[in-house]
Design an enzyme around this catalytic site. Structure first.
Site, PDB file in Angstrom:
ATOM      1  N   PHE A 237      33.328  61.225  38.450  1.00  0.00           N
ATOM      2  CA  PHE A 237      33.443  62.639  38.096  1.00  0.00           C
ATOM      3  C   PHE A 237      32.926  62.793  36.664  1.00  0.00           C
ATOM      4  CE2 PHE A 237      36.667  61.951  41.352  1.00  0.00           C
ATOM      5  CZ  PHE A 237      36.468  63.041  42.198  1.00  0.00           C
TER       6      PHE A 237
ATOM      7  N   PHE B 294      35.887  60.916  34.049  1.00  0.00           N
ATOM      8  CA  PHE B 294      36.601  59.766  34.611  1.00  0.00           C
ATOM      9  C   PHE B 294      36.027  59.412  35.975  1.00  0.00           C
ATOM     10  CE2 PHE B 294      38.857  63.208  36.670  1.00  0.00           C
ATOM     11  CZ  PHE B 294      39.172  62.707  37.920  1.00  0.00           C
TER      12      PHE B 294
ATOM     13  N   GLU C 256      37.386  57.718  39.799  1.00  0.00           N
ATOM     14  CA  GLU C 256      38.520  57.317  40.617  1.00  0.00           C
ATOM     15  C   GLU C 256      38.165  56.067  41.417  1.00  0.00           C
ATOM     16  OE1 GLU C 256      41.286  58.852  44.352  1.00  0.00           O
ATOM     17  OE2 GLU C 256      39.374  59.825  43.900  1.00  0.00           O
ATOM     18  N   ILE C 257      38.982  55.043  41.300  1.00  0.00           N
ATOM     19  CA  ILE C 257      38.827  53.833  42.114  1.00  0.00           C
ATOM     20  C   ILE C 257      39.637  54.023  43.388  1.00  0.00           C
ATOM     21  CG2 ILE C 257      39.321  51.364  42.258  1.00  0.00           C
ATOM     22  CD1 ILE C 257      38.782  51.175  39.280  1.00  0.00           C
ATOM     23  N   VAL C 258      38.960  53.933  44.526  1.00  0.00           N
ATOM     24  CA  VAL C 258      39.599  54.235  45.810  1.00  0.00           C
ATOM     25  C   VAL C 258      40.079  52.960  46.501  1.00  0.00           C
ATOM     26  CG1 VAL C 258      39.318  55.417  48.010  1.00  0.00           C
ATOM     27  CG2 VAL C 258      38.068  56.217  46.003  1.00  0.00           C
TER      28      VAL C 258
ATOM     29  N   CYS D 284      39.802  48.503  46.446  1.00  0.00           N
ATOM     30  CA  CYS D 284      39.409  47.293  45.715  1.00  0.00           C
ATOM     31  C   CYS D 284      39.952  46.107  46.487  1.00  0.00           C
ATOM     32  CB  CYS D 284      39.961  47.311  44.294  1.00  0.00           C
ATOM     33  SG  CYS D 284      39.618  45.803  43.365  1.00  0.00           S
ATOM     34  N   ALA D 285      39.056  45.223  46.951  1.00  0.00           N
ATOM     35  CA  ALA D 285      39.514  44.088  47.754  1.00  0.00           C
ATOM     36  C   ALA D 285      38.472  42.976  47.753  1.00  0.00           C
ATOM     37  CB  ALA D 285      39.795  44.530  49.196  1.00  0.00           C
TER      38      ALA D 285
ATOM     39  N   GLN E   5      39.557  34.380  47.754  1.00  0.00           N
ATOM     40  CA  GLN E   5      40.412  34.791  46.654  1.00  0.00           C
ATOM     41  C   GLN E   5      40.763  33.597  45.771  1.00  0.00           C
ATOM     42  OE1 GLN E   5      43.723  36.986  48.304  1.00  0.00           O
ATOM     43  NE2 GLN E   5      42.420  38.630  49.080  1.00  0.00           N
TER      44      GLN E   5
ATOM     45  N   TYR F   3      36.969  36.331  41.392  1.00  0.00           N
ATOM     46  CA  TYR F   3      36.023  37.352  41.825  1.00  0.00           C
ATOM     47  C   TYR F   3      36.531  38.761  41.501  1.00  0.00           C
ATOM     48  CZ  TYR F   3      33.462  33.788  44.490  1.00  0.00           C
ATOM     49  OH  TYR F   3      32.726  32.697  44.849  1.00  0.00           O
TER      50      TYR F   3
ATOM     51  N   THR G  27      38.515  39.837  39.063  1.00  0.00           N
ATOM     52  CA  THR G  27      38.359  40.137  37.637  1.00  0.00           C
ATOM     53  C   THR G  27      36.900  40.381  37.288  1.00  0.00           C
ATOM     54  OG1 THR G  27      40.321  38.864  37.045  1.00  0.00           O
ATOM     55  CG2 THR G  27      38.670  39.204  35.310  1.00  0.00           C
TER      56      THR G  27
ATOM     57  N   LEU H  50      40.805  55.982  36.872  1.00  0.00           N
ATOM     58  CA  LEU H  50      42.098  56.354  37.437  1.00  0.00           C
ATOM     59  C   LEU H  50      42.188  55.771  38.838  1.00  0.00           C
ATOM     60  CD1 LEU H  50      42.477  60.126  36.420  1.00  0.00           C
ATOM     61  CD2 LEU H  50      43.609  58.150  35.388  1.00  0.00           C
TER      62      LEU H  50
ATOM     63  N   TYR I  13      51.629  46.075  45.685  1.00  0.00           N
ATOM     64  CA  TYR I  13      50.952  44.777  45.691  1.00  0.00           C
ATOM     65  C   TYR I  13      49.781  44.726  44.704  1.00  0.00           C
ATOM     66  CZ  TYR I  13      53.541  44.435  50.085  1.00  0.00           C
ATOM     67  OH  TYR I  13      54.523  44.432  51.024  1.00  0.00           O
TER      68      TYR I  13
ATOM     69  N   GLY J 225      50.107  44.559  39.801  1.00  0.00           N
ATOM     70  CA  GLY J 225      49.918  43.370  38.970  1.00  0.00           C
ATOM     71  C   GLY J 225      48.454  43.107  38.666  1.00  0.00           C
TER      72      GLY J 225
ATOM     73  N   ILE K  55      41.447  64.040  42.279  1.00  0.00           N
ATOM     74  CA  ILE K  55      41.673  62.733  42.905  1.00  0.00           C
ATOM     75  C   ILE K  55      42.667  62.863  44.051  1.00  0.00           C
ATOM     76  CG2 ILE K  55      41.215  61.555  40.720  1.00  0.00           C
ATOM     77  CD1 ILE K  55      44.181  60.996  40.488  1.00  0.00           C
TER      78      ILE K  55
ATOM     79  N   TYR L 272      48.401  59.498  46.846  1.00  0.00           N
ATOM     80  CA  TYR L 272      48.870  58.545  47.863  1.00  0.00           C
ATOM     81  C   TYR L 272      50.383  58.407  47.733  1.00  0.00           C
ATOM     82  CZ  TYR L 272      43.962  57.214  48.361  1.00  0.00           C
ATOM     83  OH  TYR L 272      42.608  57.228  48.576  1.00  0.00           O
TER      84      TYR L 272
END
Length: 792
Positions: free
Chosen positions: A525, A530, A532-534, A536-537, A543, A547, A549, A568, A574, A577, A599, A602
């Protein structure tokens, strides 16, 4: 290491299955492993050696030439009633007749074994061992399908057969004898451990030694692929060189595990970097894959060692294996290290990357009018822009031209001293490796190393509704949809698919071996400042490698390039952290009016934000920190060398003294300690007024100052003035400043502090006002320190 005698072989790192070689002839596919094959042969040899002497003579007669007069050409006695093939010693009769004629030459068994009449039992048992090895190799020759391996087995079969006839010891005839390369693999790994980890405490160093032992043990029991298999997998490799090493490995390492009449050597002791390079990549991949598959079978004390530390150890070693300038393969390494001067080096070095990374993006997924310049991409796909502009931000680029004009602060270390310290470091671009087991080791080291070698790539991609679709981009998007669906099972698949393929969303994808293994889906936007991170995996079997980081660091660099400095995201329990480790906080610095309605909310998730600093090269940040730590360490060592004086301990406390001034501690001033001042008071009223006015203007202009601009209205906060007895606000402070009320800095600071204290007393911690008070307070004290009104 100085206190180590060298790494010796240990027990296997992981369970036995798949990590021991198959018996010769099995080609690595049969279930019988090294332990089973050699154990069966050993049992047969023990049974045969315990047989009566006539029985031994009969067995040896089969492989002994006829000694009868008349120059008989028979090269082995053959029974009239031959036993099953292969011979079964447990089914043969114990009665042996030395007068039984040979089926081939008609001479008796005794004529074939006359040369053994005066041979000792020890020598006869040695020959019998060779006999069983010959029979075993005979079976291997007939079972083996690979032509190169079959040829080696047959050559060894003939060698052992000849040794029985001549009653000699098997001697392999070759142009070179072991060791074939120096330093050996074992010595190279020892050098690697000393090179990288000699600075560690003994406990951590012992853990590294265990990892090294496990690695060496795996090589000693590793089943090499045949030359034909390797030609299919790596067609451009040095086929002749690999075949020579494969033949040597069979003759000196693999076959002698089962045929103990041949001299046996450890693979790690007679081969060097050449063989290690040819097997390392495949071996590393298979070891880590098996570790993940068998993680539930591992004992608890080994699980962390193998699943967490072993991958990092292998990544660090891999760089030294394939590096052309690594000192661990030098013959003079130990000579150079014996004086205690261990070379300083690091996994991530500063020289230019051989394969530079650029962000690639579909032209339809980035709008230059709103997102700034598009980063250039590799020119390998038609979807990439034909004339890319701009490029990835270089860490060495000056990001702020005003930085050079920054006034020096009292207490700064002189640049002359910094340059002098840098000159004492062997390689200024290299820094010593942080402990793999340390909590301060960089999480992204292994991932950064893989990126430098081209193992992984990062691409910003997106879908389009008005451009011709690109097959590769679409395949990657499907891969991302699969990764997000598997790793985020509570998120509806239809919802994931809709956002991943939405043209307004883009995804930073992590590609390994041509397939997607992770990514971060986001929506920018620019007008609101800013992103928006929708989603992340990273896929589960990739893992714990850093990767995640490294992905986030690349995303930060991408947004700095596009001048968007705030993230944001809504994080579930989960993910909190992970985001905290990446610099996210629950204190949102973006004004609420900027993101409300933009945004997605959730239920049950926590809103977190991250403010980016454009002066930080995030993908190289951990390297910079390490370099700074090394400089500080050197400065401390210099200071210690200058002082080098031990004072007696303080005895006054034993005499009943409760406390003493810090400056009275012997030697404290020599260390550079200075009494902490309480800040300077400006005596000139006009200078004080001007300074306080500037500070107040900065505070009022801050984005979190809006709740404190005016006095609190009773209608907006019922009961406020019953709770807060001494209200204060920025408007009141401005009026007091104009009337010259603030004759000292303490009066000004007391009123400002009262604003923050009142806010926290009346509002709950989770409220927007409470967060604004915390952030504005930090900003205020920063400005106070910059003005010199309090000590830093």
């Amino acid at each position: 290491m100085a206190d180590s005698a060298g790494i010796q072989q240990g027990s296997p790192a992981i369970g036995a299955s798949g990590l021991v070689p198959a018996a010769p002839g099995a080609g690595g596919t049969e279930g019988s492993g090294a332990a089973g094959g050699s154990a069966r042969i050993a049992v047969k040899k023990a049974q045969l050696r315990s047989s009566p002497r006539p029985k031994k003579l009969e067995k040896l007669g089969v492989y002994s030439s006829c000694k009868a007069e008349g120059a008989c050409k028979c090269n082995g006695w053959k029974s009239q009633n031959p036993p099953p093939t292969p011979p079964r010693t447990d089914q043969q009769s114990n009665t042996v007749n030395l007068q039984e004629p040979c089926r081939s030459c008609s001479h008796t068994l005794g004529d074939h074994v006359t040369h053994l009449e005066n041979v000792s039992e020890e020598e006869m048992n040695r020959l019998l061992g060779i006999v069983l090895d010959v029979e075993y190799l005979y079976t291997c020759v007939h079972k083996e399908e690979d032509a190169d391996t079959k040829q080696v087995y047959f050559s060894l079969f003939k060698l052992l057969r000849k040794s029985i006839l001549q009653m000699g010891k098997p001697m392999l005839e070759a142009q070179e004898s072991p060791p074939f390369e120096k330093p050996s693999i074992e010595q190279g790994v020892n050098n690697f451990v000393q090179y990288k980890f000699s600075h560690l405490p003994s406990k951590e160093r012992q853990t590294i030694m265990e990892l090294a032992k496990m690695f060496l043990n795996q090589i000693n029991y590793w089943q090499l692929e045949t030359p034909s298999q390797r030609r299919q997998r790596v067609p451009n490799d040095d086929a002749a060189g690999y075949k020579a090493n494969y033949t040597r490995w069979l003759c000196y390492c693999n076959v002698p595990q089962f045929c103990d009449s041949l001299p046996r050597y450890e693979t790690t002791q007679i081969f060097g970097r050449t063989l290690l390079r040819s097997v390392f990549t495949v071996m590393r991949k298979q070891l880590l894959e098996q570790a993940r598959q068998e993680k539930d079978k591992l004992p608890p004390e080994k699980r962390t060692l193998i699943l967490t530390h072993f991958p990092k150890f292998l990544s660090m070693l891999e760089e030294e294996v394939y590096s052309h300038s690594s000192p661990i393969w030098s013959q003079d390494f130990l000579a150079g290290a014996s004086g205690g001067q261990i070379p300083i080096h690091t996994v991530i070095s500063a020289p230019p990357v051989a394969r530079p990374l650029y962000y690639s993006t579909s032209p339809v997924s980035v709008d230059p009018s709103t997102c700034g310049s598009v980063s250039p991409a590799r020119k390998t796909a038609s979807v990439l822009e034909p004339n890319p502009v701009g490029e990835k931000r270089k860490p060495s680029e000056p990001l702020n031209h005003e930085e050079n004009k920054r006034p020096r602060v009292v207490g700064d270390i002189p640049m002359e001293l910094i340059n002098e310290v840098m000159a004492t470091i062997a390689d200024p671009a290299a820094i010593p490796e942080t402990s793999l087991l340390s909590a301060h080791s960089a999480r992204d080291e292994a991932a950064r190393l893989e990126e430098r070698r081209g193992v992984i790539e990062f691409h910003v991609i997106g879908n389009s509704l008005n451009q011709k679709p690109n097959k590769r981009i679409l395949m990657w998007l499907v891969g991302l949809q699969n990764v997000f669906s598997h790793q985020l099972p509570r998120m509806p698949k239809e919802y994931i698919t809709r956002l991943v393929f939405d043209p307004k969303h883009k995804t930073l994808s992590l590609i390994k071996d041509g397939r997607v293994i992770g990514g971060i889906c986001f929506r920018m936007f620019p007008s609101q400042g800013f992103t928006e991170i929708v989603f992340c995996a990273v896929t589960s079997n990739e893992q714990v490698k850093g990767y995640g980081t490294h992905l986030m660091n690349h995303l930060k660099e991408y947004h700095i390039k596009h001048e968007i400095l705030n993230f944001l995201t809504y994080a579930d329990e989960y993910a909190i952290g992970y985001f905290k480790k990446q610099g996210f906080s629950k204190d949102i610095k973006v004004p609420k009016a900027k993101y409300v309605g933009y945004i997605k909310d959730y239920e049950g998730a926590t809103l977190m934000g991250c403010e980016l600093n454009p002066s930080i090269p995030y993908t190289e940040f951990s390297v910079i920190i390490k370099k700074q730590k090394e400089i500080i360490k050197k400065l401390i060592e210099r200071k210690q060398a200058q002082i080098r004086k031990v004072y007696p301990g303080l005895s006054c406390f034993k005499e009943g003294v409760r406390q003493i001034p810090i400056e009275s501690i012997p030697g404290i001033r020599e260390t550079g300690w200075k009494p902490v001042g309480k800040g300077k008071e400006l005596k000139d009223p006009d200078q004080l007024y001007s300074t306080l006015k500037t500070i107040l203007q900065h505070v009022k202009s801050h984005q979190n100052a809006w709740p404190f601009m005016e006095p609190v209205k009773k209608t907006e906060a019922p009961g406020y003035y019953q709770v807060i007895r001494f209200p204060m606000d920025l408007k009141t402070m401005s009026e007091r400043l104009k009337s010259r009320y603030y004759t000292t800095r303490k009066l000004f600071m007391a009123d400002m502090q009262r604003i923050f204290t009142n806010c926290r007393e009346y509002n709950p911690p989770e409220s927007e006002y409470y967060k604004c008070a915390n952030l504005l307070e930090k900003f205020f004290y920063t400005k106070i320190k910059e003005a010199g009104l309090i000590e830093k």
